[in-house]
Design an enzyme around this catalytic site. Structure first.
Site, PDB file in Angstrom:
ATOM      1  CG  HIS A 161      48.986  45.000  65.002  1.00  0.00           C
ATOM      2  ND1 HIS A 161      48.975  46.248  64.423  1.00  0.00           N
ATOM      3  CD2 HIS A 161      49.912  44.289  64.320  1.00  0.00           C
ATOM      4  CE1 HIS A 161      49.849  46.284  63.438  1.00  0.00           C
ATOM      5  NE2 HIS A 161      50.443  45.092  63.353  1.00  0.00           N
ATOM      6  CG  HIS A 189      51.871  41.026  60.775  1.00  0.00           C
ATOM      7  ND1 HIS A 189      51.554  41.767  59.661  1.00  0.00           N
ATOM      8  CD2 HIS A 189      52.173  41.915  61.754  1.00  0.00           C
ATOM      9  CE1 HIS A 189      51.668  43.056  59.941  1.00  0.00           C
ATOM     10  NE2 HIS A 189      52.034  43.174  61.215  1.00  0.00           N
ATOM     11  CE  LYS A 247      48.420  48.953  59.867  1.00  0.00           C
ATOM     12  NZ  LYS A 247      49.202  47.997  60.633  1.00  0.00           N
ATOM     13  CG  HIS A 288      53.000  51.286  59.927  1.00  0.00           C
ATOM     14  ND1 HIS A 288      53.541  50.089  60.331  1.00  0.00           N
ATOM     15  CD2 HIS A 288      54.039  52.165  59.866  1.00  0.00           C
ATOM     16  CE1 HIS A 288      54.854  50.238  60.484  1.00  0.00           C
ATOM     17  NE2 HIS A 288      55.176  51.486  60.199  1.00  0.00           N
ATOM     18  CG  HIS A 293      52.915  48.821  65.477  1.00  0.00           C
ATOM     19  ND1 HIS A 293      53.056  50.036  64.877  1.00  0.00           N
ATOM     20  CD2 HIS A 293      52.584  47.955  64.486  1.00  0.00           C
ATOM     21  CE1 HIS A 293      52.838  49.898  63.574  1.00  0.00           C
ATOM     22  NE2 HIS A 293      52.542  48.657  63.318  1.00  0.00           N
ATOM     23  CG  ASP A 311      53.655  44.534  64.782  1.00  0.00           C
ATOM     24  OD1 ASP A 311      53.124  43.967  63.803  1.00  0.00           O
ATOM     25  OD2 ASP A 311      54.564  45.380  64.672  1.00  0.00           O
TER      26      ASP A 311
HETATM   27  C1  NCD Z   1      55.387  43.851  59.985  1.00  0.00           C
HETATM   28  C2  NCD Z   1      55.463  42.684  58.998  1.00  0.00           C
HETATM   29  O1  NCD Z   1      56.498  42.017  58.967  1.00  0.00           O
HETATM   30  O2  NCD Z   1      54.486  42.432  58.292  1.00  0.00           O
HETATM   31  N1  NCD Z   1      56.706  44.158  60.431  1.00  0.00           N
HETATM   32  C3  NCD Z   1      57.043  44.774  61.571  1.00  0.00           C
HETATM   33  O3  NCD Z   1      58.213  45.047  61.774  1.00  0.00           O
HETATM   34  N2  NCD Z   1      56.143  45.101  62.484  1.00  0.00           N
HETATM   35  C4  NCD Z   1      54.717  44.999  59.357  1.00  0.00           C
HETATM   36  C5  NCD Z   1      54.347  46.082  60.327  1.00  0.00           C
HETATM   37  O4  NCD Z   1      53.452  45.911  61.158  1.00  0.00           O
HETATM   38  O5  NCD Z   1      54.988  47.138  60.275  1.00  0.00           O
HETATM   39 ZN    ZN Z   2      52.155  44.912  62.262  1.00  0.00          ZN
END
Ligand code: NCD
Ligand code: ZN
Length: 366
Positions: free
Chosen positions: A16, A18, A102, A139, A177, A250
């Site tokens: 996971h 971003h 997702k 999520h 998460h 995450d």
């Molecule tokens: C994530 C993001 O910034 O894209 N933020 C986070 O706090 N984890 C989005 C997510 O996974 O909830």
């Molecule tokens: Zn995330």
């Protein structure tokens, strides 16, 4: 002097992450690709990844940001909306482009406004995923403003996840998460079609971190970190050796202006020292032997993918974590930019970590 203690693991994957886009993508991909062989890449771009074509194009942009000599495979995900057609996932699966889908409840977190407003609306999509064996990544927080923010995960499990898994008993689900004892208990007590990822920051922080000496948006993420009893439950789960709990960082970078704001963004950028951060927890719990299955085996087994053949080596030697990610923040031809003063803060900034990744063996290119 004795040489420092070393620990060699099968190369891990991040289930996971971003990676963003544009200059931020170029800034953060090297950190993930250096250590992790594969990563499940979140689709919450603006606009979100909702077509096979967009997933292919995003995968190409990610690959263009991987430094030469590193072997890294991004595993793409589709962003579920109320209207995404099952055919998109069927075609993405057939073409080997889309690994998972997702589910963001609409407005639950960063860039989730186009998410799903009513889970029952997407039953046809979930039926298709069940048939394909494609994991649903969730999520898991309700968006109901009446529900206290610290209870939103536990309420989601009761209100939505249990009924959803009853409607789709064959669906593979990853509760992403996780942050609570309730999630740990529910996942641990379920069948093998349910798993959960656990982040480094939820293993290290409790909610006091957000208020230590003032309001600390650098420790704000979603789902929000909870009380110490929940953190302890997550540590027990991650180090339990149960295959339903595996690594997912995450890592969620934001420009400084996004964090240093009266309405700061949710997300913690941990990719630079993620493996070291997990190692610290496993060492504290005196079960470093369980780091490898958590980081490198349980994830691929759940996803039905081969284990990596390469390795990474951690050395037990101290490192002080810098404050920010270093430039460069752009690539030739990239029109976006990220100013140096907007570089994301690193998780564990200013702290001393006891482990460091010293080598990462990359696959010989054939
Ligand atoms: C994530 C993001 O910034 O894209 N933020 C986070 O706090 N984890 C989005 C997510 O996974 O909830
Ligand atoms: Zn995330």
């Amino acid at each position: 002097m004795a040489s420092p203690y070393r620990l060699t693991l099968r190369r891990p994957d991040d289930w996971h992450v971003h990676l963003r886009d544009g200059a931020m993508l170029h800034a953060v991909v090297p950190a993930t690709a250096r250590v992790f062989a594969r990563a499940i890449v979140m689709p919450n771009l603006r606009p979100p990844i909702t077509t096979v074509e967009a997933a292919v194009a995003y995968r190409d942009r990610i690959l263009a940001a991987v430094p030469e000599g590193l072997d890294f495979t991004p595993l793409m995900t589709a962003y579920l909306t109320d209207d995404l057609a099952p055919e998109v996932l069927e075609r993405g699966h057939r073409q080997g482009v889309i690994t998972a889908a997702k589910l963001y409840p609409a407005n639950a977190t960063t860039n989730s406004a186009a998410g799903v407003t009513d889970l029952e609306r997407i039953d046809p999509v979930l039926e298709a995923m069940e048939r394909l064996g494609m994991p649903l990544l969730i999520h898991g927080e309700v968006t109901d403003p009446e529900v206290d923010i610290f209870d939103r995960e536990a309420v989601f499990i009761e209100r939505h996840l249990i009924p959803l898994r009853r409607r789709h008993p064959g669906l593979k689900v990853v509760l992403e998460h996780i942050t609570t004892e309730q999630a740990v208990d529910y996942v641990s007590g379920s069948d093998r079609r349910l798993a959960a990822t656990i982040t480094p920051h939820h293993l290290h922080l409790n909610r006091n971190a957000m208020f230590a000496g003032g309001l600390r948006s650098d420790f704000y993420c979603l789902p929000v970190v909870k009380r110490e009893t929940h953190r302890r439950a997550l540590v027990r789960a991650a180090t339990s050796g149960e295959p339903c709990f595996f690594l997912g960082t995450d890592s969620a970078p934001h420009p400084r202006a996004g964090k240093e704001s009266a309405c700061g963004c949710a997300g913690i950028f941990n990719a630079m020292h993620a493996l070291e951060s997990y190692a610290a927890i496993f060492e504290q719990e005196e079960c470093l032997d369980r780091l490898e299955p958590f980081a490198s085996e349980f994830g691929p087994r759940f996803y039905g993918l081969p284990l990596n053949e390469q390795s990474v080596t951690l050395e037990r030697s101290e490192q002080t974590v810098p404050q920010r990610l270093d430039p460069p923040f752009s690539a030739p031809g990239d029109e976006t930019s990220l100013e140096v003063d907007q570089a994301p803060l690193l998780f564990h900034a200013g702290e001393t970590l006891l482990w460091r990744v010293v080598t990462s063996e990359q696959r010989q290119s054939s």
